[in-house]
Design a protein around this motif. Structure first.
Motif, PDB file in Angstrom:
ATOM      1  N   PRO A 112       0.821  -1.108   0.155  1.00  0.00           N
ATOM      2  CA  PRO A 112       0.009   0.097  -0.062  1.00  0.00           C
ATOM      3  C   PRO A 112       1.009   1.308  -0.176  1.00  0.00           C
ATOM      4  O   PRO A 112       0.625   2.235  -0.660  1.00  0.00           O
ATOM      5  N   ALA A 113       1.969   1.548   0.727  1.00  0.00           N
ATOM      6  CA  ALA A 113       2.793   2.397   0.809  1.00  0.00           C
ATOM      7  C   ALA A 113       3.327   2.693  -0.699  1.00  0.00           C
ATOM      8  O   ALA A 113       3.369   3.615  -1.127  1.00  0.00           O
ATOM      9  N   LEU A 114       3.798   1.663  -1.260  1.00  0.00           N
ATOM     10  CA  LEU A 114       4.542   1.661  -2.686  1.00  0.00           C
ATOM     11  C   LEU A 114       3.611   2.066  -3.624  1.00  0.00           C
ATOM     12  O   LEU A 114       3.751   2.955  -4.554  1.00  0.00           O
ATOM     13  N   GLU A 115       2.114   1.547  -3.566  1.00  0.00           N
ATOM     14  CA  GLU A 115       1.306   2.026  -4.605  1.00  0.00           C
ATOM     15  C   GLU A 115       0.948   3.719  -4.282  1.00  0.00           C
ATOM     16  O   GLU A 115       0.765   4.267  -5.346  1.00  0.00           O
ATOM     17  N   ALA A 116       1.095   4.069  -3.170  1.00  0.00           N
ATOM     18  CA  ALA A 116       0.571   5.445  -2.993  1.00  0.00           C
ATOM     19  C   ALA A 116       1.685   6.283  -3.317  1.00  0.00           C
ATOM     20  O   ALA A 116       1.500   7.174  -4.291  1.00  0.00           O
TER      21      ALA A 116
END
Length: 160
Positions: free
Chosen positions: A77-81
């Protein structure tokens, strides 16, 4: 939830995804009667599911993505953001520091005061958000399919 409510920022908290295991205690404030529960329900929106295109739009339009996870094997999720140019506030534990590098605000996920401070900082500092967005895009490139293929190619060349 405690940190967000204590932050008193002027933007709503949007929680997307199925209710997490053992999250009843965290979300109990939303079911409370009286003024506390009423205020919390006005500031916090829960969506158990959104279609992928809406999820992308919501992340892109957010001031930041909050991901104070207690443990992550990777931290997708952090990478996607970051890929979407959205600033991230995440845990300083497990895999997350390696994934976000210096492109996110990191906090102790067990410290509501630190999380609260991070939320206030992220919401209140447009220059910081712009910097984290720029750094996040660059950090995300380290995990692109091209970068992955290059690392895999390098590993095979060393062993073959």
């Amino acid at each position: 939830m405690e940190a967000y409510l204590a932050s008193q920022v002027d933007v709503p908290l949007l929680i997307i995804g199925a209710q997490a295991w053992k999250s009843e205690q965290e979300l109990k404030v939303l079911q409370q009667e009286g003024e506390v529960g009423k205020k919390a329900r006005k500031r916090v929106v829960q969506l158990p599911y959104v279609p992928f295109s809406m999820l992308v739009t919501l992340i892109r339009g957010a001031r930041g993505v909050l991901f104070p996870s207690l443990y992550e094997g990777f931290g997708l999720p952090a990478l996607e953001a970051m890929v979407l140019g959205t600033p991230v506030l995440c845990s300083n534990t497990a895999s997350l520091p390696e994934i976000v590098g210096d492109a996110a605000l990191t906090v102790d996920p067990y410290d509501p005061t630190a999380i609260c401070s991070g939320i206030r900082t992220l919401c209140g500092d447009a220059d910081l958000r712009a910097e984290l967005s720029r750094k996040g895009l660059a950090q995300a490139e380290l995990f692109s399919p091209e970068a992955y293929r290059a690392r895999l190619d390098e590993m095979y060349r060393r062993f073959l």
